[in-house]
Scaffold this motif. Structure first.
Motif, PDB file in Angstrom:
ATOM      1  N   TRP A  19       0.869  -1.182   0.000  1.00  0.00           N
ATOM      2  CA  TRP A  19       0.000   0.000   0.000  1.00  0.00           C
ATOM      3  C   TRP A  19       0.896   1.219   0.000  1.00  0.00           C
ATOM      4  O   TRP A  19       1.948   1.230   0.656  1.00  0.00           O
ATOM      5  CB  TRP A  19      -0.883   0.018   1.257  1.00  0.00           C
ATOM      6  CG  TRP A  19      -1.787   1.222   1.351  1.00  0.00           C
ATOM      7  CD1 TRP A  19      -3.061   1.326   0.873  1.00  0.00           C
ATOM      8  CD2 TRP A  19      -1.481   2.487   1.957  1.00  0.00           C
ATOM      9  NE1 TRP A  19      -3.559   2.584   1.137  1.00  0.00           N
ATOM     10  CE2 TRP A  19      -2.609   3.308   1.805  1.00  0.00           C
ATOM     11  CE3 TRP A  19      -0.355   2.992   2.608  1.00  0.00           C
ATOM     12  CZ2 TRP A  19      -2.658   4.613   2.280  1.00  0.00           C
ATOM     13  CZ3 TRP A  19      -0.382   4.303   3.076  1.00  0.00           C
ATOM     14  CH2 TRP A  19      -1.537   5.095   2.913  1.00  0.00           C
ATOM     15  N   SER A  47      -2.992  -4.358  -0.514  1.00  0.00           N
ATOM     16  CA  SER A  47      -3.263  -5.132  -1.732  1.00  0.00           C
ATOM     17  C   SER A  47      -2.893  -6.596  -1.485  1.00  0.00           C
ATOM     18  O   SER A  47      -3.757  -7.417  -1.189  1.00  0.00           O
ATOM     19  CB  SER A  47      -2.521  -4.537  -2.928  1.00  0.00           C
ATOM     20  OG  SER A  47      -1.140  -4.331  -2.659  1.00  0.00           O
ATOM     21  N   ALA A  53     -12.435   1.597  -0.952  1.00  0.00           N
ATOM     22  CA  ALA A  53     -11.324   1.099  -1.768  1.00  0.00           C
ATOM     23  C   ALA A  53     -11.795   0.782  -3.189  1.00  0.00           C
ATOM     24  O   ALA A  53     -11.702  -0.347  -3.657  1.00  0.00           O
ATOM     25  CB  ALA A  53     -10.685  -0.133  -1.130  1.00  0.00           C
ATOM     26  N   ASP A  95      -7.083   0.133  -6.536  1.00  0.00           N
ATOM     27  CA  ASP A  95      -7.675  -0.762  -5.544  1.00  0.00           C
ATOM     28  C   ASP A  95      -8.376  -1.937  -6.211  1.00  0.00           C
ATOM     29  O   ASP A  95      -8.286  -3.088  -5.759  1.00  0.00           O
ATOM     30  CB  ASP A  95      -8.680   0.002  -4.680  1.00  0.00           C
ATOM     31  CG  ASP A  95      -8.022   0.880  -3.637  1.00  0.00           C
ATOM     32  OD1 ASP A  95      -7.067   0.415  -2.990  1.00  0.00           O
ATOM     33  OD2 ASP A  95      -8.463   2.025  -3.460  1.00  0.00           O
TER      34      ASP A  95
END
Length: 381
Positions: free
Chosen positions: A13, A36, A191, A196
């Motif tokens: 991230w 992620s 997100a 994302d």
């Protein structure tokens, strides 16, 4: 930690540091974010890179977030810095926390808590955060439930990256761009930016979008060229970068200036006007710098924006010229044709009505989902 472990860190991230107007004194900042890819160890990167004075962190914790600003029992970890529970981050510098053991699944939602005992001005952070956060008076890093004194944060403050030690090989895709990378127009706290959404397809992603950012000139954050080394090339586990920036350069250079509120907005963007050729030259610089580091670099075409106040026929013509070069030059290692995904086939200078956020400029949740779905995953790994 062994040398092999140090080589295995992967950013899961990220957000691009910029100066904010936020001021804090004797407060705990609780901020949520969704990573992620997962891993078995984790560390946090804090940034005072735009600060004008040292920042003292009186205490810091990390855990799994629960709805409403809480922390999942048993997941809470104390963050230390060189073995100490407190640290002072020099002006102009970042700092990494010590690693902690915390097994994280992909797409886990984390809660970070930072206690700032002193006054912090010119706080390094990120404007227009799409993740939620709160400011709590005093030292509340151990609170597992959000206190009633908490107030919403208007910025992402101090935290700039989360890195994990994955269980197997992994590479990071960095998305470098402007508000359309940042996720402007998508649902806050959900997100739903396209980076994302790309993460939901099994990719480690670091979102380095800044709303209002330009490729060639500073203004809303450092320019893409200025921040490329820090935000992209210095990323642990970097495999490739998607460049989705340059539209603001052209739109602002060509925007109508007739007096009124639009002129006040345009005054926020210093620098001489630029042309399509200038933007192409900027891309060529990024390509050379990425290839010097053995990094694949992919170019995203510039999506349409007719209907926004800043639109002009000259700006659209410049956009089309840049897109033609992106598609046909072969300079990028691959092309992500975001323009083709978002444009209205009956009016190519406009976005499809079902994909924009009501402003004809930014995507809505469906628009960003469409961009992520259009990406060929074979480009990564």
């Amino acid at each position: 930690m062994t040398e092999n472990e140090e080589a295995g860190w992967v950013r899961t991230w990220g957000t691009s540091p910029q100066v904010t107007d936020a001021v804090f004194t004797d407060v705990t900042l609780r901020q949520e974010l969704r990573i992620s890819g997962g891993g078995r160890r984790v560390r946090v990167r804090l940034s005072n890179e735009h600060g004008t004075a040292p920042v003292t962190i009186g205490a810091a914790r990390l855990g799994l977030a629960t709805p409403g600003g809480g922390v999942q029992p048993g997941s809470d970890r104390v963050l230390s810095f060189a073995g100490r529970p407190t640290t002072t981050v020099p002006a102009g510098a970042p700092i990494l926390s010590d690693p902690v053991d915390l097994r994280l699944d992909a797409l886990s939602r984390l809660s970070t808590s930072l206690y700032l005992p002193g006054r912090v001005e010119a706080c390094t952070g990120h404007d227009m955060p799409l993740d939620v956060g709160w400011a709590i008076p005093g030292d509340a890093v151990t609170a597992t439930v959000l206190p009633p004194t908490a107030e919403p944060l208007e910025v992402r403050a101090l935290i700039s990256a989360v890195e994990v030690m994955p269980s197997g090989p992994a590479e990071v895709v960095v998305a470098l761009g402007d508000s359309r990378v940042d996720g402007a127009g998508s649902t806050v706290g959900a997100a739903r930016s396209w980076p994302d959404r790309l993460a939901e397809r099994g990719v480690h992603v670091s979102n380095q979008g800044i709303s209002g950012n330009r490729l060639l000139n500073d203004g809303m954050g450092p320019s893409g060229l200025a921040r490329f080394d820090r935000d992209v090339l210095a990323t642990p586990g970097l495999g490739s970068v998607v460049v989705s920036i340059g539209g603001n350069d052209l739109a602002i250079s060509c925007a109508p200036r007739e007096g009124g509120p639009l002129d006040d907005f345009l005054a926020m963007f210093p620098g001489d006007p630029v042309t399509a050729d200038d933007v192409i030259a900027g891309y060529q610089q990024l390509i050379a710098r990425a290839h010097d580091h053995g990094v694949k670099i992919y170019g995203a075409t510039l999506a349409p924006y007719e209907g926004d106040d800043i639109f002009s026929p000259a700006g659209d013509a410049a956009r089309q010229a840049v897109n033609h070069w992106i598609r046909t030059s072969g300079a990028f290692d691959a092309v992500l044709d975001f323009d083709a995904v978002w444009r209205d086939p009956d009016r190519p200078s406009r976005m499809r009505e079902d994909l924009h956020a009501g402003d004809h400029l930014h995507g809505n949740d469906a628009g960003y989902q469409a961009l992520a779905d259009s990406v060929d995953l074979s480009l990564f790994g």
